[in-house]
Design an enzyme around this catalytic site. Structure first.
Site, PDB file in Angstrom:
ATOM      1  N   LYS A  74       6.706  32.286  55.490  1.00 12.99           N
ATOM      2  CA  LYS A  74       6.719  33.668  54.980  1.00 12.99           C
ATOM      3  C   LYS A  74       8.169  34.159  54.868  1.00 12.99           C
ATOM      4  O   LYS A  74       9.081  33.532  55.413  1.00 12.99           O
ATOM      5  CB  LYS A  74       5.927  34.563  55.938  1.00 12.99           C
ATOM      6  N   TYR A 116      36.561  51.041  55.414  1.00 16.87           N
ATOM      7  CA  TYR A 116      36.010  52.410  55.455  1.00 16.87           C
ATOM      8  C   TYR A 116      36.116  53.029  56.841  1.00 16.87           C
ATOM      9  O   TYR A 116      35.776  52.405  57.846  1.00 16.87           O
ATOM     10  CB  TYR A 116      34.531  52.389  55.066  1.00 16.87           C
TER      11      TYR A 116
HETATM   12  C1  LIG Z   1       5.024  34.547  61.817  1.00 13.34           C
HETATM   13  C2  LIG Z   1       3.822  33.949  62.409  1.00 13.34           C
HETATM   14  C3  LIG Z   1       3.856  32.685  63.040  1.00 13.34           C
HETATM   15  C4  LIG Z   1       5.137  31.921  63.307  1.00 13.34           C
HETATM   16  O1  LIG Z   1       5.753  32.465  64.452  1.00 13.34           O
HETATM   17  P1  LIG Z   1       7.116  31.835  65.056  1.00 13.34           P
HETATM   18  O2  LIG Z   1       7.305  32.575  66.327  1.00 13.34           O
HETATM   19  O3  LIG Z   1       8.192  32.135  64.069  1.00 13.34           O
HETATM   20  O4  LIG Z   1       6.888  30.391  65.253  1.00 13.34           O
HETATM   21  C5  LIG Z   1       2.657  32.133  63.429  1.00 13.34           C
HETATM   22  N1  LIG Z   1       1.481  32.812  63.268  1.00 13.34           N
HETATM   23  C6  LIG Z   1       1.415  34.032  62.705  1.00 13.34           C
HETATM   24  C7  LIG Z   1       0.104  34.713  62.570  1.00 13.34           C
HETATM   25  C8  LIG Z   1       2.577  34.652  62.267  1.00 13.34           C
HETATM   26  O5  LIG Z   1       2.520  35.874  61.735  1.00 13.34           O
END
Ligand SMILES: *Cc1c(COP(=O)(O)O)cnc(C)c1O
Length: 382
Positions: free
Chosen positions: A44, A274
């Protein structure tokens, strides 16, 4: 955009993706699993800022069976890039979601309520050429985020299995505290997840594949491995928590580099950038570097970060601006325009990690990685 065609020699700044490190991390995760446990790689948020398409290609070539993304759009991006592996959508189906696109691209959504299941089933029934769709039932076992109440698991399962065109592809839940040294909450969640499964079996169903583990869970205990595991962060080579470092050997996949665009000398009392957050207390050589907060460096690191040049740590000074930063190069007064500056990653003996930034800012490495968005081209290395 096909990042493989980018000529990095002509870039002001870029993100480097180390495909061997990615393959190494997949092997490391695999080595903790039973032979019949599969990996659902979580890519994701554009593969945690690394570039989802290239990450997907690399990990599939290294044996990863499943992909998971947060949104339908992220799933379509992978499909249009020619990636045919099964893709689970972590987000739930609701009326604002492009359900027809889910079906068209054979993405596999998450269902958390019976209303979502009915909506999905009805939409498919009304299509010109309806096709069965694999769906994933999510239970809330203690995260208090998406998911059906684990105590309602059997009823939920029963209702979904009776709806036309929906095939239950898996049953899953998500751990809230797997990276915590204290396992109490995780054990409670495992217990609830197992009781939910027992209730479904008692209702007369054969269980589909189950999954519960994020990166921390995978490393902490094989009790959460089930038939699938869902690593995110660990794929990209970062540890969910310092106490997990001994359990697995991971290599960071992302490096960020940028070019020096100008070098000059300023005199004592000169203000920099800045707001004049930094005032030179001596005559000093400075370098301007072509990367800023619009590229993914958090502005709150202003005057608090270091970069690496020629294998040495060099301090950044003054306020980080949208497109560039300023360095105090007293240690490297002969620095040349066009030289490469390591923002994150290794340069000779020194390494700057997403954890260094996260610790400085009181956040987590996940947020740092996701901050590197599309303006920086991705350069893939073997
Ligand atoms: C993002 C996510 C993961 C992965 O988690 P990590 O801690 O990055 O390994 C796994 N399961 C779900 C439902 C997630 O939203």
């Amino acid at each position: 955009m096909d990042d493989r065609t980018i000529d990095w020699e002509q870039q002001r700044a870029w993100v480097e993706i180390d495909r061997s490190a990615l393959a190494h991390n997949v092997r490391q995760i695999r080595s903790l699993l039973a032979p019949d446990t599969q990996i659902m790689a979580v890519i994701k948020a554009d593969g945690y800022g690394h570039g989802a398409i290239e990450v997907a290609r690399t990990i599939i070539a290294n044996g990863v069976e499943w992909l998971a993304v947060a949104t339908v759009t992220e799933g379509i991006e992978l499909r249009t890039a020619g990636i045919f592996a099964p893709i689970m959508i972590l987000g739930a189906v609701n009326s604002y979601v492009e359900i027809e696109a889910i079906v068209k691209w054979q993405l596999q959504p998450t269902l958390c309520t019976i209303d979502q299941a009915i909506l999905l089933s009805k939409t498919i029934v009304n299509l010109e050429s309806p096709l069965p769709l694999s769906v994933h039932l999510k239970l809330d076992t203690g995260m208090s985020r998406l998911g059906a109440d684990w105590q309602q698991a059997a009823a939920f399962y029963d209702e979904v299995s009776n709806l036309p065109y929906l095939q239950i592809g898996s049953l899953y839940s998500h751990l809230a505290t797997a990276d915590d040294i204290d396992p109490t909450v995780m054990e409670l969640q495992i217990d609830r997840f197992d009781r939910a499964q027992a209730a479904i079996v008692a209702a007369g169903y054969q269980l589909p594949p189950r999954h519960l583990a994020n990166s921390a869970g995978i490393v902490v205990t094989d009790r959460v491995h089930y038939q699938l595991v869902r690593p995110g962060l660990s794929l990209y080579g970062l540890y969910p928590a310092p106490h997990l470092k001994a359990a697995i050997d991971l290599q960071p996949v992302m490096s960020v580099r940028a070019r020096v665009s100008q070098v000059k000398v300023i005199t004592t009392g000169t203000g920099v950038s800045y707001g004049y957050r930094y005032i030179a207390d001596r005559d000093m050589p400075i370098a301007i570097v072509e990367i800023g907060y619009a590229d993914g460096i958090p502005r709150r690191l202003s005057d608090r970060m270091q970069v690496a040049i020629r294998g040495k740590l060099v301090p950044q000074i003054g306020t980080i601006t949208m497109d560039r930063i300023v360095l105090d190069i007293s240690q490297i007064p002969d620095l040349q325009v066009g030289e490469i500056v390591t923002i994150l990653g290794r340069d000779g003996a020194v390494e700057i990690t997403a954890d260094d930034w996260a610790n400085e800012l009181g956040t987590i490495s996940w947020e740092i990685l996701c901050g590197f968005k599309h303006r920086l081209p991705r350069v893939n290395r073997n």
